[in-house]
Design a protein around this motif. Structure first.
Motif, PDB file in Angstrom:
ATOM      1  N   LEU A 170      18.396  -8.980  -3.732  1.00  0.00           N
ATOM      2  CA  LEU A 170      17.719  -8.930  -2.442  1.00  0.00           C
ATOM      3  C   LEU A 170      16.709  -7.790  -2.377  1.00  0.00           C
ATOM      4  O   LEU A 170      15.686  -7.901  -1.703  1.00  0.00           O
ATOM      5  CB  LEU A 170      18.744  -8.813  -1.313  1.00  0.00           C
ATOM      6  N   GLN A 171      16.983  -6.687  -3.078  1.00  0.00           N
ATOM      7  CA  GLN A 171      15.996  -5.607  -3.144  1.00  0.00           C
ATOM      8  C   GLN A 171      14.727  -6.083  -3.839  1.00  0.00           C
ATOM      9  O   GLN A 171      13.616  -5.777  -3.411  1.00  0.00           O
ATOM     10  CB  GLN A 171      16.584  -4.407  -3.881  1.00  0.00           C
ATOM     11  N   LYS A 172      14.904  -6.853  -4.913  1.00  0.00           N
ATOM     12  CA  LYS A 172      13.740  -7.379  -5.632  1.00  0.00           C
ATOM     13  C   LYS A 172      12.971  -8.351  -4.743  1.00  0.00           C
ATOM     14  O   LYS A 172      11.732  -8.331  -4.701  1.00  0.00           O
ATOM     15  CB  LYS A 172      14.212  -8.059  -6.916  1.00  0.00           C
ATOM     16  N   ILE A 173      13.673  -9.217  -4.030  1.00  0.00           N
ATOM     17  CA  ILE A 173      13.018 -10.187  -3.154  1.00  0.00           C
ATOM     18  C   ILE A 173      12.241  -9.464  -2.065  1.00  0.00           C
ATOM     19  O   ILE A 173      11.092  -9.808  -1.766  1.00  0.00           O
ATOM     20  CB  ILE A 173      14.053 -11.149  -2.542  1.00  0.00           C
ATOM     21  N   SER A 174      12.848  -8.439  -1.476  1.00  0.00           N
ATOM     22  CA  SER A 174      12.174  -7.666  -0.435  1.00  0.00           C
ATOM     23  C   SER A 174      10.910  -7.010  -0.980  1.00  0.00           C
ATOM     24  O   SER A 174       9.858  -7.005  -0.333  1.00  0.00           O
ATOM     25  CB  SER A 174      13.124  -6.604   0.129  1.00  0.00           C
ATOM     26  N   SER A 175      11.013  -6.450  -2.175  1.00  0.00           N
ATOM     27  CA  SER A 175       9.844  -5.812  -2.798  1.00  0.00           C
ATOM     28  C   SER A 175       8.738  -6.825  -3.049  1.00  0.00           C
ATOM     29  O   SER A 175       7.548  -6.531  -2.868  1.00  0.00           O
ATOM     30  CB  SER A 175      10.262  -5.154  -4.116  1.00  0.00           C
ATOM     31  N   SER A 176       9.108  -8.040  -3.435  1.00  0.00           N
ATOM     32  CA  SER A 176       8.112  -9.086  -3.678  1.00  0.00           C
ATOM     33  C   SER A 176       7.447  -9.516  -2.378  1.00  0.00           C
ATOM     34  O   SER A 176       6.235  -9.767  -2.346  1.00  0.00           O
ATOM     35  CB  SER A 176       8.766 -10.296  -4.357  1.00  0.00           C
ATOM     36  N   PHE A 177       8.220  -9.616  -1.296  1.00  0.00           N
ATOM     37  CA  PHE A 177       7.633  -9.920   0.010  1.00  0.00           C
ATOM     38  C   PHE A 177       6.584  -8.865   0.371  1.00  0.00           C
ATOM     39  O   PHE A 177       5.474  -9.184   0.814  1.00  0.00           O
ATOM     40  CB  PHE A 177       8.709  -9.950   1.098  1.00  0.00           C
ATOM     41  N   ALA A 178       6.939  -7.608   0.174  1.00  0.00           N
ATOM     42  CA  ALA A 178       6.013  -6.519   0.504  1.00  0.00           C
ATOM     43  C   ALA A 178       4.743  -6.603  -0.337  1.00  0.00           C
ATOM     44  O   ALA A 178       3.649  -6.318   0.151  1.00  0.00           O
ATOM     45  CB  ALA A 178       6.699  -5.169   0.308  1.00  0.00           C
ATOM     46  N   SER A 179       4.894  -7.006  -1.601  1.00  0.00           N
ATOM     47  CA  SER A 179       3.731  -7.049  -2.488  1.00  0.00           C
ATOM     48  C   SER A 179       2.721  -8.109  -2.072  1.00  0.00           C
ATOM     49  O   SER A 179       1.545  -8.025  -2.440  1.00  0.00           O
ATOM     50  CB  SER A 179       4.175  -7.289  -3.933  1.00  0.00           C
ATOM     51  N   VAL A 180       3.164  -9.126  -1.324  1.00  0.00           N
ATOM     52  CA  VAL A 180       2.229 -10.144  -0.845  1.00  0.00           C
ATOM     53  C   VAL A 180       1.852  -9.899   0.614  1.00  0.00           C
ATOM     54  O   VAL A 180       1.361 -10.797   1.312  1.00  0.00           O
ATOM     55  CB  VAL A 180       2.790 -11.574  -1.028  1.00  0.00           C
ATOM     56  N   GLY A 181       2.067  -8.676   1.083  1.00  0.00           N
ATOM     57  CA  GLY A 181       1.571  -8.266   2.386  1.00  0.00           C
ATOM     58  C   GLY A 181       2.479  -8.502   3.563  1.00  0.00           C
ATOM     59  O   GLY A 181       2.033  -8.421   4.713  1.00  0.00           O
ATOM     60  N   LEU A 182       3.756  -8.796   3.320  1.00  0.00           N
ATOM     61  CA  LEU A 182       4.691  -9.037   4.421  1.00  0.00           C
ATOM     62  C   LEU A 182       5.531  -7.789   4.685  1.00  0.00           C
ATOM     63  O   LEU A 182       5.949  -7.110   3.742  1.00  0.00           O
ATOM     64  CB  LEU A 182       5.602 -10.213   4.089  1.00  0.00           C
ATOM     65  N   ALA A 183       5.763  -7.510   5.950  1.00  0.00           N
ATOM     66  CA  ALA A 183       6.601  -6.364   6.308  1.00  0.00           C
ATOM     67  C   ALA A 183       8.041  -6.693   5.955  1.00  0.00           C
ATOM     68  O   ALA A 183       8.662  -7.578   6.549  1.00  0.00           O
ATOM     69  CB  ALA A 183       6.469  -6.060   7.801  1.00  0.00           C
ATOM     70  N   SER A 184       8.567  -6.012   4.951  1.00  0.00           N
ATOM     71  CA  SER A 184       9.927  -6.313   4.497  1.00  0.00           C
ATOM     72  C   SER A 184      10.596  -5.045   3.996  1.00  0.00           C
ATOM     73  O   SER A 184       9.925  -4.140   3.470  1.00  0.00           O
ATOM     74  CB  SER A 184       9.897  -7.354   3.373  1.00  0.00           C
ATOM     75  N   GLN A 185      11.902  -4.983   4.168  1.00  0.00           N
ATOM     76  CA  GLN A 185      12.667  -3.858   3.645  1.00  0.00           C
ATOM     77  C   GLN A 185      14.104  -4.304   3.383  1.00  0.00           C
ATOM     78  O   GLN A 185      14.558  -5.319   3.916  1.00  0.00           O
ATOM     79  CB  GLN A 185      12.659  -2.670   4.610  1.00  0.00           C
TER      80      GLN A 185
END
Length: 313
Positions: free
Chosen positions: A52-67
């Motif tokens: 889930l940390q990796k998924i969150s980081s990937s969301f952030a990399s495409v411009g989505l607010a995620s943590q």
């Protein structure tokens, strides 16, 4: 005897089964993530936490607010940071991670939308999540058959599907701005930001004597020279290899000019290209440099296979 390929076979079979039965509500969940006005809060415990940390980081990399929210810290006060427009994306393959119960119970109480990735929809966590994305029930790889491996893989792939679906909403330039460093940032950088240019360019004319051409090539230390016509357009290139071949074929090259030893119709890339485009050209034609040219075919710079990294700025 242990066969390491058994892990690959087990994983491949799981992904094949997964491809045959993606969750029916996947489009619905993707739309909820796409239209959220808040953050995507990813939650997991144990091996799922890393996924889930990796998924969150990937969301952030495409411009989505995620943590990522640590469920232990969440149950000790961090739940107070959740807002009504946030979405929880939780992962528990077995559906019984007790550490996630306070998280999903809180979101249920506060009407915060939650998505659970699990292979067991009848377990308690699935009952309190707003939506469930069903994972395939798989066999774990390895001799013991119980160490989380294949189950982690299918959860990771489902997360990648979610990220990829939302990735369609940004441009390559936007993604590059989120990832300016590292090998990926370098490949996505515009050639104009990494090329050698100006006085660093080794340029000669059609009538430049070969010995003068060699001096310019040695001075610029790029192992090549671009050859220009009277209009300043790039019409040829000379590499170290071209010079050696000219010496073999012509013997004494001092009476000759750049036009006599150059290679015509050089490979180029336009100014709007990215470094990856230039690297692909060099790889395809098995060359070590490529000139960046304007729409009038005038040289603006050069990308060299071995020197480009030092020019990143």
């Amino acid at each position: 005897m242990y066969n390491p390929l058994s892990v690959v076979y087990t994983h491949s079979l799981a992904l094949y089964e997964m491809a045959k039965s993606l969750p029916e509500n996947l489009p619905y969940c993707i739309n909820k993530l796409h239209t959220t006005k808040g953050r995507i809060i990813c939650v997991g415990i144990g091996k799922s936490a890393f996924i889930l940390q990796k998924i969150s980081s990937s969301f952030a990399s495409v411009g989505l607010a995620s943590q990522f929210l640590d469920p232990i810290q969440g149950a000790h006060g961090d739940l107070g940071g959740l807002k009504e427009h946030d979405i929880i994306l939780a992962g528990s393959y077995g559906g019984e991670s007790t550490e996630l119960i306070p998280i999903l119970s809180f979101t249920q109480e506060k009407n915060i939308f939650s998505i659970l990735m699990t292979a067991f929809p009848s377990k308690r966590l699935a009952q309190i999540a707003t939506a469930t994305l069903l994972l395939p029930q798989v066999k774990e790889a390895g001799p013991l058959g119980c160490v989380p491996s294949t189950s982690s893989l299918v959860m990771l792939v489902l997360g990648d599907i979610l990220v990829s679906a939302l990735e369609c909403n940004i441009t390559l330039e936007q993604y590059r701005s989120h990832h300016p460093h590292g090998a990926l940032g370098f490949k996505l950088a515009p050639v104009t930001q990494t090329m050698s240019s100006g006085n660093d360019l080794p340029l000669v004319t059609l009538t430049t004597p070969t010995m003068e051409t060699l001096m310019i090539m040695s001075e610029k230390r790029l192992g090549c020279a671009g050859v220009l016509n009277e209009a300043g357009q790039l019409v040829g290139v000379i590499s170290d290899g071209d010079v050696r071949r000219a010496c073999v074929n012509l013997g004494d090259i001092t009476p000759y000019f750049a036009s006599d030893i150059m290679k015509k119709n050089p490979k180029t890339v336009p100014a709007h290209a990215i470094v990856e485009d230039a690297l692909k050209v060099m790889e395809h034609y098995k060359i070590t440099f490529v000139f960046v040219v304007s729409s009038e075919h005038k040289p603006l710079g050069m990308i060299h296979m071995h020197d480009s990294w030092k020019n990143v700025r």
